[in-house]
Motif scaffolding. Structure first.
Motif, mmCIF file in Angstrom:
data_model
loop_
_atom_site.group_PDB
_atom_site.id
_atom_site.type_symbol
_atom_site.label_atom_id
_atom_site.label_comp_id
_atom_site.label_asym_id
_atom_site.label_seq_id
_atom_site.Cartn_x
_atom_site.Cartn_y
_atom_site.Cartn_z
ATOM 1 N N SER A 147 0.795 -1.232 0.000
ATOM 2 C CA SER A 147 0.000 0.000 0.000
ATOM 3 C C SER A 147 0.825 1.280 0.000
ATOM 4 N N ILE A 151 -0.235 5.014 -1.333
ATOM 5 C CA ILE A 151 -0.384 6.114 -0.370
ATOM 6 C C ILE A 151 0.373 7.346 -0.862
ATOM 7 N N GLN A 155 -1.158 10.999 -1.764
ATOM 8 C CA GLN A 155 -0.615 12.227 -1.166
ATOM 9 C C GLN A 155 -0.301 13.254 -2.253
ATOM 10 N N LEU A 176 6.770 11.074 6.663
ATOM 11 C CA LEU A 176 6.172 10.759 7.957
ATOM 12 C C LEU A 176 4.662 10.560 7.814
ATOM 13 N N ALA A 177 4.036 11.437 7.045
ATOM 14 C CA ALA A 177 2.595 11.316 6.810
ATOM 15 C C ALA A 177 2.275 10.015 6.079
ATOM 16 N N LEU A 180 2.416 7.294 8.630
ATOM 17 C CA LEU A 180 1.241 7.396 9.499
ATOM 18 C C LEU A 180 -0.002 6.868 8.785
ATOM 19 N N ALA A 181 -0.128 7.218 7.503
ATOM 20 C CA ALA A 181 -1.265 6.728 6.710
ATOM 21 C C ALA A 181 -1.249 5.203 6.640
ATOM 22 N N TYR A 184 -2.452 3.898 9.980
ATOM 23 C CA TYR A 184 -3.909 4.079 10.058
ATOM 24 C C TYR A 184 -4.608 2.997 9.222
ATOM 25 N N TYR A 185 -4.056 2.787 8.013
ATOM 26 C CA TYR A 185 -4.687 1.872 7.057
ATOM 27 C C TYR A 185 -4.686 0.448 7.600
ATOM 28 N N GLY A 188 -7.040 0.254 10.476
ATOM 29 C CA GLY A 188 -8.408 0.348 9.932
ATOM 30 C C GLY A 188 -8.831 -0.927 9.225
#
Lengths: 209, 185, 125
Positions: A147, A151, A155, A176-177, A180-181, A184-185, A188
């Protein structure tokens, strides 16, 4: 060979590995080295040299970290597990054994279960409520490794990131984002897919449960 | 034999063109663009066709790569069955200390639209908004019409039919080929 | 997905068009989750071809289907599963009117003793 027999044999092989290499031969560097080489050859025969190298490369950061820690212990003459003051010679042998064991353990798991395909796992005579964890595990494993690129693509579709002229700070934040994504993924997905699978088990397999 | 066509953009007039021709999208699927397609700034386009006719594939494999290759533009794409994109936007907004934390697709799309407006207000550029079966499409259109009037809007929906939109039809010719053309007036 | 946490999930198989499929592997793997055997599989594949025009086998990779085709497959998996009560969420949003009508007609045909409910996002319980 049936799925169950393959799975049982792979598990027994792994248990034997643990008994011999993690307990009986833990402090025998030569045997640890032989074990590592044998497992490397088995993995290379299954997945080719590239597959072997890919696996070992993932472990290299951990290997170097461990080596650095044991080197430091040796230089600082940290006491050994029995309490006696130990020097570089002790810690280098001690560390080499553990590092070989780390590498061999990972290779052993890969080798043993490379003979058991995902289809074999699905064909095991176990209840769907247990099979759920096999399915969910594979889904999350694939999500984790496939993924990241997507991602980064999403972005790049955020308008404020299309302005250009990225500073070092903004590029760092971008990475970093992305991580983090990914986190989260995966969390989730674990929740969503777990609930979806539970819902299907409840309503489609209820007579068997 | 399918031939790949180029794309041109006249950024002076803010139009993105896709030339007529056959475009192999997947190994076993081709889109045949009958006449040149033009996506203008301020334009409003509805990609319409039955399920499996290639609308999303057109967006992801043909339109988006070409838009992203254009310099000095904003491209906002709201994906069908937004899932991974939702987490990406959530992470971005969390890193940028957005309040509140984005909880669902509706909040994420509102965040992205506001981000587009803010970027456009700071640095005006050609803007493209692509919505693929997005939920709450009517409220998004209202926002864009109010704050981003020059934005080119391209959307797919089986439910929301906007009469003022120019329809681009995706008509399956066979399982492996769909024809793409602008609906005649 | 709050609907899965609600009381409805205890009483109904929940099929949400936003998350039509669980795996992205082969059709056989997805059918396993719905407890669909080989007999029903044949019927399911025939229904899918009749509605979408696309031929599938149990080894077909379902990740390669379009978004709408995934929703059609989800509906067919639910219909051919042993589940007695099924809730479909937002399916009209994802399907063109023709496919939607065909699938509604199919649920009517399979209804005997089973309950099919339809809900759109924003509807109150």
């Amino acid at each position: 060979m049936s799925a169950l027999i393959k799975f049982v044999l792979a598990t027994m092989a792994l248990i034997l590995f643990c008994v011999f290499f993690c307990v009986i031969w833990l402090d025998r560097l030569a045997l640890q080295l032989i074990g590592f080489l044998a497992l490397s050859m088995l993995l290379a025969s299954k997945r080719g040299f590239r597959g072997w190298f890919k696996q070992v490369r993932i472990l290299l950061p951990f290997t170097f970290t461990l080596a650095a820690v044991y080197l430091l212990f040796g230089l600082l003459k940290v006491s050994d597990p029995s309490g006696a003051r130990a020097g570089l010679e002790f810690w280098s042998v001690y560390g080499a054994n553990r590092i070989m064991l780390l590498l061999s353990s990972v290779l052993a798991i890969r080798v043993c279960y490379s003979y058991v395909s995902f289809d074999d796992l699905l064909a095991l005579p176990i209840r769907i409520s247990l099979l759920k964890y096999v399915i969910l595990g594979k889904l999350l494993y694939e999500a984790a490794f496939s993924s990241y690129r997507q991602i980064c693509f999403y972005q790049s579709l955020i308008p404020s990131l299309q302005v250009g002229g990225q500073s070092l700070k903004s590029r760092f934040n971008f990475r970093l984002a992305s991580l983090l994504a990914l986190l989260y993924y995966i969390i989730g997905e674990a929740k969503l897919k777990g609930e979806l699978i539970d819902n299907r088990i409840r309503h489609c397999h209820q007579r068997e449960e | 034999m399918a031939r790949l066509q180029g794309v041109s953009s006249d950024s002076g007039t803010g139009a993105m063109l896709i030339e007529a021709g056959s475009y192999p999208i997947w190994q076993d699927f081709t889109l045949w663009v009958e006449y040149e397609l033009e996506f203008r700034q301020g334009g409003f386009y509805h990609l319409t066709g039955q399920n499996g006719s290639g609308k999303s594939s057109f967006i992801s494999q043909l339109l988006l790569p070409r838009l992203l290759a254009l310099p000095h533009r904003y491209v906002l794409y709201l994906e069908q069955q937004m899932h991974l994109q939702l987490f990406t936007v959530k992470a971005f907004s969390a890193m940028n200390k957005a309040n509140p934390i984005l909880a669902d697709e509706s909040m994420a799309t509102q965040f992205l639209l506001k981000d587009l407006k803010k970027s456009f207000d700071q640095v005006p550029r050609d803007s493209y908004l692509i919505m693929d079966e997005t939920l709450y499409i009517d409220s998004h259109l209202a926002y864009v019409r109010q704050y981003l009037q020059t934005c080119c809007i391209i959307y797919t929906s089986h439910q929301s039919i906007q009469p003022e939109a120019e329809s681009i039809i995706f008509e399956p010719v066979s399982v492996e080929l769909s024809k793409v053309y602008v609906r005649p007036d | 997905m709050d609907i899965l946490l609600s009381a409805t999930a205890l009483t109904h198989l929940v099929c949400d068009a936003r998350h039509p499929l669980i795996s992205h592997w082969r059709l056989a793997d997805e059918m396993l989750l719905y407890n669909i055997g080989s007999g029903k599989a044949v019927e399911l594949i025939e229904d899918f071809f009749r509605i979408s025009g696309k031929a599938l086998t149990t080894k077909s990779r379902i990740s390669e289907l379009s978004g709408g085709q995934k929703v059609i497959l989800m509906i067919l998996l639910a219909i051919h599963s042993p589940a007695q009560r099924i809730l479909f969420v937002d399916i009209n949003h994802a399907l063109d009117p023709e496919k939607y009508a065909l699938l509604i007609a199919l649920t009517d045909g399979k209804a005997s003793g089973r309950e099919f409910r339809f809900r759109n996002r924003g509807d109150v319980d």
